[in-house]
Design a protein around this motif. Structure first.
Motif, mmCIF file in Angstrom:
data_model
loop_
_atom_site.group_PDB
_atom_site.id
_atom_site.type_symbol
_atom_site.label_atom_id
_atom_site.label_comp_id
_atom_site.label_asym_id
_atom_site.label_seq_id
_atom_site.Cartn_x
_atom_site.Cartn_y
_atom_site.Cartn_z
ATOM 1 N N VAL A 1 -37.301 8.264 11.677
ATOM 2 C CA VAL A 1 -36.766 7.423 12.749
ATOM 3 C C VAL A 1 -35.624 8.182 13.408
ATOM 4 O O VAL A 1 -34.739 8.723 12.727
ATOM 5 C CB VAL A 1 -36.279 6.069 12.195
ATOM 6 C CG1 VAL A 1 -35.765 5.197 13.328
ATOM 7 C CG2 VAL A 1 -37.398 5.368 11.447
ATOM 8 N N ILE A 2 -35.615 8.234 14.735
ATOM 9 C CA ILE A 2 -34.581 8.976 15.471
ATOM 10 C C ILE A 2 -33.810 8.021 16.383
ATOM 11 O O ILE A 2 -34.147 6.834 16.484
ATOM 12 C CB ILE A 2 -35.186 10.129 16.289
ATOM 13 C CG1 ILE A 2 -36.172 9.590 17.330
ATOM 14 C CG2 ILE A 2 -35.882 11.136 15.361
ATOM 15 C CD1 ILE A 2 -36.727 10.663 18.268
ATOM 16 N N THR B 1 -37.764 4.475 17.705
ATOM 17 C CA THR B 1 -38.491 5.704 18.062
ATOM 18 C C THR B 1 -38.688 6.534 16.812
ATOM 19 O O THR B 1 -37.772 6.659 15.978
ATOM 20 C CB THR B 1 -37.706 6.496 19.117
ATOM 21 O OG1 THR B 1 -37.409 5.639 20.222
ATOM 22 C CG2 THR B 1 -38.505 7.692 19.608
ATOM 23 N N THR B 2 -39.904 7.092 16.665
ATOM 24 C CA THR B 2 -40.211 7.842 15.448
ATOM 25 C C THR B 2 -40.758 9.210 15.796
ATOM 26 O O THR B 2 -41.155 9.494 16.920
ATOM 27 C CB THR B 2 -41.262 7.093 14.610
ATOM 28 O OG1 THR B 2 -42.459 6.954 15.388
ATOM 29 C CG2 THR B 2 -40.762 5.729 14.187
ATOM 30 N N VAL B 3 -40.736 10.076 14.801
ATOM 31 C CA VAL B 3 -41.411 11.376 14.844
ATOM 32 C C VAL B 3 -42.341 11.417 13.634
ATOM 33 O O VAL B 3 -41.853 11.323 12.498
ATOM 34 C CB VAL B 3 -40.405 12.537 14.806
ATOM 35 C CG1 VAL B 3 -41.146 13.873 14.728
ATOM 36 C CG2 VAL B 3 -39.494 12.497 16.026
ATOM 37 N N ILE C 1 -42.750 0.987 12.947
ATOM 38 C CA ILE C 1 -41.504 0.857 12.185
ATOM 39 C C ILE C 1 -40.502 0.088 13.024
ATOM 40 O O ILE C 1 -40.339 0.347 14.223
ATOM 41 C CB ILE C 1 -40.954 2.235 11.791
ATOM 42 C CG1 ILE C 1 -41.989 2.971 10.924
ATOM 43 C CG2 ILE C 1 -39.623 2.100 11.052
ATOM 44 C CD1 ILE C 1 -41.598 4.378 10.567
ATOM 45 N N GLN C 2 -39.842 -0.867 12.388
ATOM 46 C CA GLN C 2 -38.795 -1.661 13.030
ATOM 47 C C GLN C 2 -37.515 -1.549 12.224
ATOM 48 O O GLN C 2 -37.537 -1.285 11.009
ATOM 49 C CB GLN C 2 -39.223 -3.132 13.135
ATOM 50 C CG GLN C 2 -40.430 -3.377 14.024
ATOM 51 C CD GLN C 2 -40.832 -4.847 14.041
ATOM 52 O OE1 GLN C 2 -40.527 -5.602 13.123
ATOM 53 N NE2 GLN C 2 -41.537 -5.243 15.110
ATOM 54 N N ALA C 3 -36.376 -1.764 12.907
ATOM 55 C CA ALA C 3 -35.073 -1.668 12.246
ATOM 56 C C ALA C 3 -34.225 -2.887 12.610
ATOM 57 O O ALA C 3 -34.437 -3.535 13.641
ATOM 58 C CB ALA C 3 -34.358 -0.383 12.653
ATOM 59 N N ARG C 4 -33.255 -3.144 11.730
ATOM 60 C CA ARG C 4 -32.329 -4.264 11.961
ATOM 61 C C ARG C 4 -30.951 -3.834 11.482
ATOM 62 O O ARG C 4 -30.815 -3.192 10.441
ATOM 63 C CB ARG C 4 -32.796 -5.502 11.187
ATOM 64 C CG ARG C 4 -31.879 -6.698 11.332
ATOM 65 C CD ARG C 4 -32.487 -7.929 10.657
ATOM 66 N NE ARG C 4 -32.580 -7.785 9.206
ATOM 67 C CZ ARG C 4 -33.079 -8.723 8.400
ATOM 68 N NH1 ARG C 4 -33.554 -9.850 8.910
ATOM 69 N NH2 ARG C 4 -33.150 -8.519 7.091
#
Length: 1013
Positions: free
Chosen positions: A668-669, A653-655, A639-642
């Protein structure tokens, strides 16, 4: 020659190479290029010998001959006759309106037949004289309406009418009370007034002959027995109940009424449709005019005449008609004898047109085997049917003609243009069709031979109805020579060809399904056995589309090598190359194909349907759907974020920390509060990571109190009694919510309590506290905190900042000023102590100005410097100079003013008559002495500047003479300038001298002289 053959001989040419008449560029049936038009001839007694000419012209080969008919009767031009022909044109001399008036038609004929032109009329326009010379008086009461009759004389051609009142040129003017009908010529006066009394004369003009005649005058007198009372309108001029109007013409309707008071005239359509813009309603003259009449203009029109006593109406219908217009007409045709013929002919028109057919200028009647209507049908053609045919469509408004030629062909069998194909090849076990297509008319009998024997038909071998030979399930013995024989009543002909039976082509490669990974290369095999005498052609298709080798980015390459192999290689395979591949093998006798399915394994496709299910201040729960796994199971998701503040897409960072291939959700944390995020998902498998999904919709994390304090808190400076505090604003992505601001806390050093101030702007970077009790340059402890809508955040570390200081209190001493040149002054002074309690010195300001100048030029020094050079001053001028110390609070008091006079300017004249020569690796230069002007400083020497190229820094040599020797290598090019100088500085430079490279031995060169002027 038989009688039957002889009957054909005039129209049919028996030869194998003859060109059909329809295709010939030499022979042509007649076609009109010019047809006669109707003529209206003005009768004039002074020009009885005037001629008229009807035009007629046709193309054709042989050239057409012309004839004419008058009212259906042939005209025979003879010597001395008033008819004569010039080409196809008919000239009529000494016109006689009783004999020559009528309908004319031109007939054009050649060996192909005769065609008839459209009808053209000859009419004679004339205007006779009025028979009576005197008319009775018309007696009316005042207020009564009256009609004065014109009664035009005998005439032919259109007329126009006008009336003279009393004497020429006093004409009656039409208005709402007076009207002249252009249909009858009568003059209508709706209500007679005393001024109308007098003589009225009708004037008639023929629009064709332009002649004009006047009728006898009609006196109008008033009766003496009283005035006519008011009465309702009485319509005297009205249009017919039905008026037929042709398409495109202009129609005029007349309507006028007598009455007292004078009636008004109004027009309308009974169906209520308003008039179009083209309609002209002349209310004053009682005329409705409709130009360019069309179908939509047809209908019932109403004229209403009205006054205060009542009204009267009249109605009439405008009926649309159109002459015939052909929309389908027969075309020239060539048919074999005994064939049938159908020609269609259709025309538009109103009323609906009727049809008649003509052959060679004569009307046709229905007979056995010939039917006539909209179409002409002949069931069995003979040579007697050859000729020119015309369809004539007509209604009562006109006729239109169309021409078509019928040629009937009778030909003996002929194979010259359609020989049997030889050789014809077929694979063993295959079917073959050998075509037999002789040219003959009528069609005859077809038979076949194999070798010299008549061909025997069987369940495999058959002669088709069209004469072609079909052989099914061919065998080796079927090979041989075949002959087609054609017969009709005009002759016999034959054509032969060889049949060859070949070994069939067989693909030896078995169909297969191939499995390959992205980036690998693979060979697709295609191997065959075939008849060695036949050439093989291999063609490859991908998903039914032809593969063009060399295109497709160079992925496809032929690697067959052997004659019986058509293998191809696919290099660096991509996912898009998965699909069905077909190898097609073709020879002259057969074609076969084999297909292989190619499965390409690669990284997964992009996931879909990315949704943010739930979001907090620092976390977001995501879901998605898997994309195609491209034949390799998905193992993990990334997973990526912008955000608007990030540099592109960043991993988050994920759980769980690792999202497995079967998971379709993750949290996503460690997100930043109050920031808009977009998320995307990438899938990976054993082969690699695929393309990312489309971004999710933007989602903003929730607010929380701020955690980050401003950076680089500092301050100082400002005005007296101020404490200036500055910082770097917290970036928007770290503000954690709306309503972000700063809390500034400060206290004098050693104090215990804090003073605070809120700065409610997220972009603020400065706070100024002003209080008269603040001592200059006093230390303060300062810290800056943050807050937003969710509450207060932490304070930053405490730092020490000084309040604003006072400007220096004393002026520098021992000021000295000295002119260095015409453009430079050196100023020096004694420095003040660097730090005297709270009045620091950061540097000095040196100002200078000339006498009578208001503004001074100022330059600053930094630190404890005690001298400065002022550049850019003018020569021979006195300057006044002061110096004062400065710090952050400003400048202190100025020193005493000293003055200095600059030296005279340097010489303005450049060195001239510069000469050079070279000798023994030396460049010898000399020039003329520069003399200074009276206001310039004396020349004390010269500077010689020389360099090896235009962009290098020059070397300088000084001399106090007008000559110099330069010891320089002679294999370089040099650029040289000379400047005079004196105590006022450097003067103007000479022009640049270029000394070229001189290879080899040094020799004495001719002197080259450069002169400034």
């Amino acid at each position: 020659m038989s009688a039957a053959t002889a009957a054909y001989s005039e129209n049919v040419l028996f030869c194998p190479d003859c060109v059909s008449p329809i295709e010939s560029s030499v022979l042509q049936s007649p076609v009109f290029t010019k047809q006669p038009g109707s003529i209206v001839f003005p009768v004039d007694s002074q020009e009885n010998n005037r001629d008229v000419v009807f035009s007629c012209e046709a193309q054709g080969s042989p050239s057409p001959l012309y004839r004419w008919k008058l009212n259906g009767t042939a005209i025979t031009p003879k010597s001395g006759s008033h008819y004569s022909l010039s080409g196809g044109n008919l000239r009529i001399s000494h016109l006689n309106k009783d004999q020559d008036a009528g309908t004319y038609q031109c007939l054009a004929s050649n060996s192909f037949g005769t065609i008839v032109s459209r009808e053209a009329s000859l009419t004679f326009a004339y205007l006779g004289n009025f028979k009576t010379h005197r008319r009775n008086s018309v007696s009316v009461r005042e207020g009564q309406g009256v009609v004065l009759l014109c009664g035009p004389p005998s005439h032919s051609g259109d007329l126009t009418f006008s009336w003279i009142f009393n004497e020429y040129p006093s004409f009656v003017k039409q208005d709402t009370r007076r009207f002249i009908s252009q249909e009858t010529g009568n003059l209508y006066i709706a209500k007679v007034e005393p001024s109308d009394v007098g003589n009225y004369t009708c004037v008639v003009t023929n629009t064709v002959t332009k002649t004009r005649v006047q009728g006898p005058p009609t006196p109008l007198v008033l009766r003496s027995d009283g005035i006519m009372g008011e009465y309702e309108p009485k319509i005297e001029v009205q249009f017919p109940e039905i008026v037929h109007v042709a398409k495109g013409l202009t129609v005029k309707l007349e309507c006028f009424a007598l009455g007292n008071p004078v009636p008004s005239i109004n027009w309308s359509r009974v169906d209520g449709i308003p008039f179009s813009r083209k309609v002209d309603v002349r209310k004053a003259s009682g005329v409705l005019e409709i130009p360019y009449f069309q179908q939509e203009d047809a209908g019932t029109y109403e004229c209403v005449a009205e006054n205060s006593r009542g009204k009267n109406t009249v109605k009439g219908k405008l009926s649309f008609y159109a002459p015939p217009h052909l929309i389908e007409k027969p075309e020239d045709v060539q048919k074999p004898i005994d064939d049938s013929l159908v020609w269609e002919c259709k025309a538009t028109g109103k009323p609906k047109p009727s049809y008649r057919w003509m052959k060679n200028g004569e009307n046709l009647e229905s007979l056995e085997g010939l039917s006539l209507s909209l179409s002409l049908s002949i069931s069995r053609l003979t040579l007697s049917d050859i000729g020119m045919y015309q369809c004539v469509a007509g209604n009562k408004h006109g006729e239109v003609y169309s021409n078509a030629e019928l040629r009937v062909i009778a030909v003996a069998p002929d194979f010259s243009q359609n020989q049997l194909r030889s050789p014809t090849m077929v694979k063993e076990g295959g079917d073959v069709l050998i075509e037999c297509r002789p040219k003959m008319s009528p069609w005859g009998v077809i038979s076949w031979r194999k070798g010299s024997e008549a061909l025997r038909e069987s369940h495999r071998v058959s002669i088709l109805d069209n004469g072609n030979l079909r052989i099914q399930n061919s065998t080796r013995p079927d090979a041989g020579l075949y002959t087609c024989v054609a017969r009709n009543q005009f002759g016999v002909a034959s054509s032969s060809g060889t049949l060859m039976v070949k070994e069939p082509t067989i693909i030896t490669t078995a169909p297969s399904t191939l499995d390959v990974t992205v980036g690998e290369s693979i060979v697709l095999p295609c191997q065959v056995t075939h008849d060695p005498s036949l050439k093989l052609v291999f063609t490859w298709f991908f998903n039914e589309q032809l593969i063009h080798f060399g295109d497709h980015g160079g992925y496809f390459e032929k690697v067959g090598g052997q004659h019986s192999a058509g293998d191809i290689m696919i290099r660096n395979i991509q996912l898009r190359h998965a699909g069905k591949y077909t190898c097609a093998v073709q020879t002259k006798v057969d074609s076969i194909s084999i297909a292989a399915d190619l499965v390409v394994r690669g990284p997964p496709g992009p996931p879909t349907s990315i949704h943010v299910e739930e979001i907090s201040d620092t976390t977001a729960s995501l879901s998605w759907r898997p994309g195609p796994d491209n034949h390799s199971p998905i193992t993990t998701y990334t997973i990526q974020a912008r955000t608007p503040f990030s540099l592109g897409w960043q991993a988050v960072t994920t759980v769980p920390e690792v999202v497995g291939g079967r998971s379709l959700t993750a949290t996503v944390i460690d997100l930043s509060p109050w920031v808009e995020y977009e998320f995307r998902v990438l899938a990976s498998n054993a082969i690699g990571t695929g393309e990312p999904s489309k971004p999710s919709k933007q989602a903003r994390t929730k607010e929380t109190s701020p955690k980050v304090t401003p950076a680089n808190v500092s301050g100082g400076g400002g005005s007296r009694s101020e404490l200036v505090i500055t910082w770097e604003p917290v970036p928007e992505e770290l503000q954690n919510g709306g309503g972000f601001g700063y809390v500034v806390a400060f206290r004098p050093s050693g104090a215990t309590g804090w003073m605070q101030a809120a700065v409610p702007s997220s972009e603020a970077s400065k706070y100024v506290f002003k209080n008269e009790s603040i001592q200059p340059f006093s230390p303060f402890q300062v810290k800056v905190g943050v807050y937003n809508n969710e509450g207060e955040g932490p304070f930053g570390p405490v730092i020490t900042i000084y309040s604003a200081e006072e400007e220096p209190g004393r002026a520098p001493t021992r000021i000295r000023a000295k002119s260095l040149s015409a453009s430079e002054i050196e100023v020096s002074w004694k420095a003040l102590p660097w730090n005297t309690s709270k009045r620091r010195v950061l540097g000095y300001e040196v100002s200078q100005k000339r006498e009578k100048e208001e503004a001074a030029s100022v330059q600053r020094t930094v630190g404890n410097q005690t001298s400065a050079i002022i550049r850019g001053v003018r020569g021979s001028n006195t300057y006044y100079v002061t110096v004062r110390a400065y710090n952050t609070a400003g400048a202190g008091p100025p020193s005493v003013t000293v003055n200095v006079t600059t030296k005279k300017p340097p010489p303005s004249q450049p060195p001239v008559k510069v000469m050079w020569n070279t000798l023994n690796s030396k460049i010898i230069l000399n020039w003329e002495q520069v003399k200074a002007l009276e206001n310039e400083s004396e020349v004390t020497g010269y500077k010689v500047l020389y360099k090896r190229n235009r962009h290098s820094r020059p070397s300088v040599m000084e001399t106090n003479t007008t000559t110099v020797e330069l010891s320089l290598p002679m294999n370089e090019e040099y650029f040289i300038q000379i400047k005079p100088f004196g105590e006022g500085g450097e003067g103007s430079s000479s022009r640049q001298i270029t000394i070229p490279r001189i290879p080899g031995q040094s020799i004495l060169l001719p002197i080259l002289v450069y002169c400034h002027d």
